[in-house]
Design a protein around this motif. Structure first.
Motif, PDB file in Angstrom:
ATOM      1  N   ILE A  89       0.890  -1.046   0.018  1.00 33.67           N
ATOM      2  CA  ILE A  89       0.188   0.084   0.096  1.00 33.67           C
ATOM      3  C   ILE A  89       0.779   1.237  -0.042  1.00 33.67           C
ATOM      4  O   ILE A  89       0.535   2.262  -0.652  1.00 33.67           O
ATOM      5  CB  ILE A  89      -0.908  -0.167   1.359  1.00 33.67           C
ATOM      6  N   ASN A  90       1.784   1.224   0.766  1.00 30.64           N
ATOM      7  CA  ASN A  90       2.605   2.295   0.864  1.00 30.64           C
ATOM      8  C   ASN A  90       3.457   2.723  -0.572  1.00 30.64           C
ATOM      9  O   ASN A  90       3.451   3.707  -0.931  1.00 30.64           O
ATOM     10  CB  ASN A  90       3.928   2.086   1.884  1.00 30.64           C
ATOM     11  N   ASN A  91       4.030   1.475  -1.093  1.00 31.07           N
ATOM     12  CA  ASN A  91       4.530   1.612  -2.627  1.00 31.07           C
ATOM     13  C   ASN A  91       3.574   2.109  -3.349  1.00 31.07           C
ATOM     14  O   ASN A  91       3.951   2.990  -4.364  1.00 31.07           O
ATOM     15  CB  ASN A  91       5.087   0.417  -3.000  1.00 31.07           C
ATOM     16  N   LEU A  92       2.234   1.686  -3.592  1.00 35.36           N
ATOM     17  CA  LEU A  92       1.285   2.318  -4.430  1.00 35.36           C
ATOM     18  C   LEU A  92       0.962   3.684  -4.082  1.00 35.36           C
ATOM     19  O   LEU A  92       0.653   4.545  -5.148  1.00 35.36           O
ATOM     20  CB  LEU A  92       0.017   1.298  -4.454  1.00 35.36           C
ATOM     21  N   THR A  93       0.803   3.941  -2.776  1.00 35.09           N
ATOM     22  CA  THR A  93       0.629   5.499  -2.436  1.00 35.09           C
ATOM     23  C   THR A  93       1.543   6.508  -3.042  1.00 35.09           C
ATOM     24  O   THR A  93       1.452   7.615  -3.562  1.00 35.09           O
ATOM     25  CB  THR A  93       0.560   5.565  -1.068  1.00 35.09           C
ATOM     26  N   THR A  94       2.842   6.246  -2.878  1.00 32.60           N
ATOM     27  CA  THR A  94       3.983   7.162  -3.625  1.00 32.60           C
ATOM     28  C   THR A  94       3.864   6.819  -5.043  1.00 32.60           C
ATOM     29  O   THR A  94       4.037   8.191  -5.788  1.00 32.60           O
ATOM     30  CB  THR A  94       5.350   6.471  -3.160  1.00 32.60           C
TER      31      THR A  94
END
Length: 89
Positions: A36-41
């Protein structure tokens, strides 16, 4: 950016019983949080990527279901996990 095998093993060591415990709910939540953190960035730089937005919403829902399961089973473990991962309730 996709998770490598080494990253998954590291998350399993941190949140699971051992490095082979990739199926427990806490490890699954940690893996989903990383994705999720990777997709958010990615979404911050690619605003119009609607398929990434849909994928992000699916992952957030899946993580929410895992967290609800952990909360029902052991509320103290749930509170500790969200504190470690920096997730809001």
């Amino acid at each position: 950016m996709e998770l490598t095998k080494e990253q998954i093993v590291e998350l399993a060591k941190t949140y699971g019983k051992d490095e082979h415990d990739t199926g427990s709910a806490a490890v699954q939540v940690a893996i989903l949080t990383h994705r999720i953190n990777n997709l958010t960035t990615h979404r911050k730089t690619n605003i119009h990527d609607e398929s990434a937005k849909r994928g992000l919403m699916i992952l957030v829902g899946k993580r929410r279901r895992f967290l609800n399961y952990i909360d029902k089973k052991d509320h103290d473990a749930y509170l500790e996990l969200i504190k470690k991962l920096g997730i809001r309730k």
